[in-house]
Design a protein around this motif. Structure first.
Motif, short mmCIF file in Angstrom:
data_model
loop_
_atom_site.label_atom_id
_atom_site.label_comp_id
_atom_site.label_asym_id
_atom_site.label_seq_id
_atom_site.Cartn_x
_atom_site.Cartn_y
_atom_site.Cartn_z
N THR A 104 18.81 21.54 -13.52
CA THR A 104 19.72 23.11 -12.41
C THR A 104 20.52 21.81 -11.10
O THR A 104 19.93 21.06 -10.40
N PHE A 105 21.86 21.74 -11.18
CA PHE A 105 23.25 21.66 -10.57
C PHE A 105 23.39 23.13 -9.16
O PHE A 105 24.10 23.86 -9.82
N THR A 106 22.79 22.72 -7.91
CA THR A 106 23.54 23.81 -6.90
C THR A 106 24.62 23.35 -6.11
O THR A 106 24.10 22.32 -5.42
N ARG A 107 25.45 23.53 -6.08
CA ARG A 107 26.68 22.60 -4.88
C ARG A 107 26.49 23.89 -3.48
O ARG A 107 25.67 25.00 -3.60
N SER A 108 26.86 23.13 -2.41
CA SER A 108 26.77 23.40 -1.26
C SER A 108 27.61 25.10 -1.47
O SER A 108 28.40 25.46 -2.10
N GLY A 109 26.34 25.26 -0.09
CA GLY A 109 26.62 27.10 -0.13
C GLY A 109 26.06 27.92 -1.64
O GLY A 109 26.85 29.76 -1.39
N VAL A 127 17.68 30.49 -3.87
CA VAL A 127 16.70 29.58 -4.78
C VAL A 127 17.86 28.98 -5.51
O VAL A 127 18.69 29.12 -5.87
N LEU A 128 17.75 26.93 -4.76
CA LEU A 128 18.17 26.19 -5.49
C LEU A 128 18.58 25.55 -6.22
O LEU A 128 19.18 25.12 -7.11
N GLY A 129 17.77 25.99 -7.62
CA GLY A 129 16.89 25.60 -9.26
C GLY A 129 16.11 25.89 -9.14
O GLY A 129 14.57 25.82 -8.68
N PRO A 140 12.53 25.08 -4.80
CA PRO A 140 13.67 25.24 -3.88
C PRO A 140 14.41 26.35 -3.70
O PRO A 140 14.86 26.71 -4.12
N THR A 141 13.72 26.79 -2.72
CA THR A 141 14.50 27.95 -1.81
C THR A 141 15.01 27.21 -0.25
O THR A 141 14.50 26.92 0.91
N LEU A 142 16.27 27.72 -0.10
CA LEU A 142 17.13 27.39 0.97
C LEU A 142 16.85 29.29 2.12
O LEU A 142 16.84 29.91 1.87
N PHE A 207 15.89 26.67 6.97
CA PHE A 207 14.81 25.27 6.28
C PHE A 207 14.63 26.21 5.19
O PHE A 207 14.83 27.02 4.53
N LEU A 208 14.58 24.60 4.77
CA LEU A 208 14.46 24.49 2.75
C LEU A 208 12.54 24.20 2.56
O LEU A 208 11.65 24.25 3.56
N ALA A 209 12.16 25.71 2.06
CA ALA A 209 11.05 25.75 1.49
C ALA A 209 10.52 25.24 0.03
O ALA A 209 11.59 25.65 -0.66
N VAL A 210 9.75 24.39 -0.51
CA VAL A 210 9.96 24.24 -1.88
C VAL A 210 8.33 24.20 -2.21
O VAL A 210 7.24 23.43 -1.21
N SER A 211 7.96 25.43 -3.20
CA SER A 211 6.72 25.81 -3.44
C SER A 211 6.28 25.17 -4.98
O SER A 211 7.30 24.61 -5.93
N ALA A 212 5.18 24.56 -5.11
CA ALA A 212 4.53 23.60 -6.43
C ALA A 212 3.70 24.51 -7.12
O ALA A 212 2.65 24.76 -5.81
N LYS A 213 3.15 25.24 -8.09
CA LYS A 213 2.26 25.96 -8.77
C LYS A 213 1.36 24.68 -8.87
O LYS A 213 1.80 23.55 -9.70
#
Length: 213
Positions: A104-109, A127-129, A140-142, A207-213
């Motif tokens: 997944t590619f997510t552009r700025s903004g 959600v960034l991807g 990953p979530t901004l 802040f960037l929050a990255v969660s993993a199960k």
């Protein structure tokens, strides 16, 4: 008959019921093409002639030619000989044979806005991807907190979470502990423990929050 001769004979002689093998010379499979490309690439990069590679591997020059033109299928022994002769790992001969992989590619903004328990209180979650069909994928979530953020819900979830501060200052809680965080700070935590912002000190906060199960 030498090992090399037996190998060449086996590689070019059709097996009973093996139509694909019988037509290998005319219709080389994708894997053979990949191996051909890699052998030729590493041989020429090492400035080796076909004869020199043949001498290094114990294969015939004719066999090297068939491999590089994808008109034969290599045995595991042949692959190991080629890797040893080229001084590369065997896996290097298969580069390019991988199937398509999700990304997944997510552009700025950009990114998908999602509704969570803090959304109605001025928290923005972007959600960034995501990776389809992967239950173990990172998420990953901004997160953006503004002066409209007046309630700070706590979260609990399986797995782990990594938080990296991008802007602003806040006090972030995890279980019985509190962390004063500002740009550049990070926090890795067990998601099972209640966690979330406790006090907003300098707005806006991102802040960037990255969660993993």
């Amino acid at each position: 008959m030498t090992n090399d001769a037996r190998e060449e004979s086996a590689a070019t002689t059709p097996t009973p019921g093996g139509e694909a093998a019988a037509n290998m010379g005319a219709f080389a499979g994708k894997l053979e093409q990949v191996i051909a490309t890699q052998v030729r690439h590493y041989r020429t990069s090492n400035r080796l002639s076909s004869a020199e590679l043949a001498a290094r591997t114990g294969l015939s020059k004719a066999m090297i030619s068939r491999i590089e033109t994808a008109t034969t299928s290599c045995s595991l022994t042949t692959l190991q000989r080629l890797a040893d002769g080229l001084k590369i790992p065997v896996t290097a001969l298969f580069r390019g044979a991988e199937t398509d992989r999700d990304a997944t590619f997510t552009r700025s903004g950009q990114g998908s806005l999602t509704v969570r328990s803090g959304t109605q209180h001025g928290h923005e979650y972007r959600v960034l991807g995501t990776l389809k069909g992967r239950t173990d994928a990172l998420e990953p979530t901004l997160v953006t907190l503004t002066d409209a953020s007046d309630v700070f819900p706590l979260f609990q979830h399986p797995g782990t979470e990594f938080i990296y501060m991008l802007a602003g200052k806040m006090v972030y809680g995890h279980g019985a502990y509190e962390y004063a965080m500002e740009a550049g700070d990070s926090l890795l935590l067990d998601g099972e423990g209640p966690h979330g912002p406790l006090e907003l000190l300098d707005l806006p906060i991102r802040f960037l929050a990255v969660s993993a199960k």
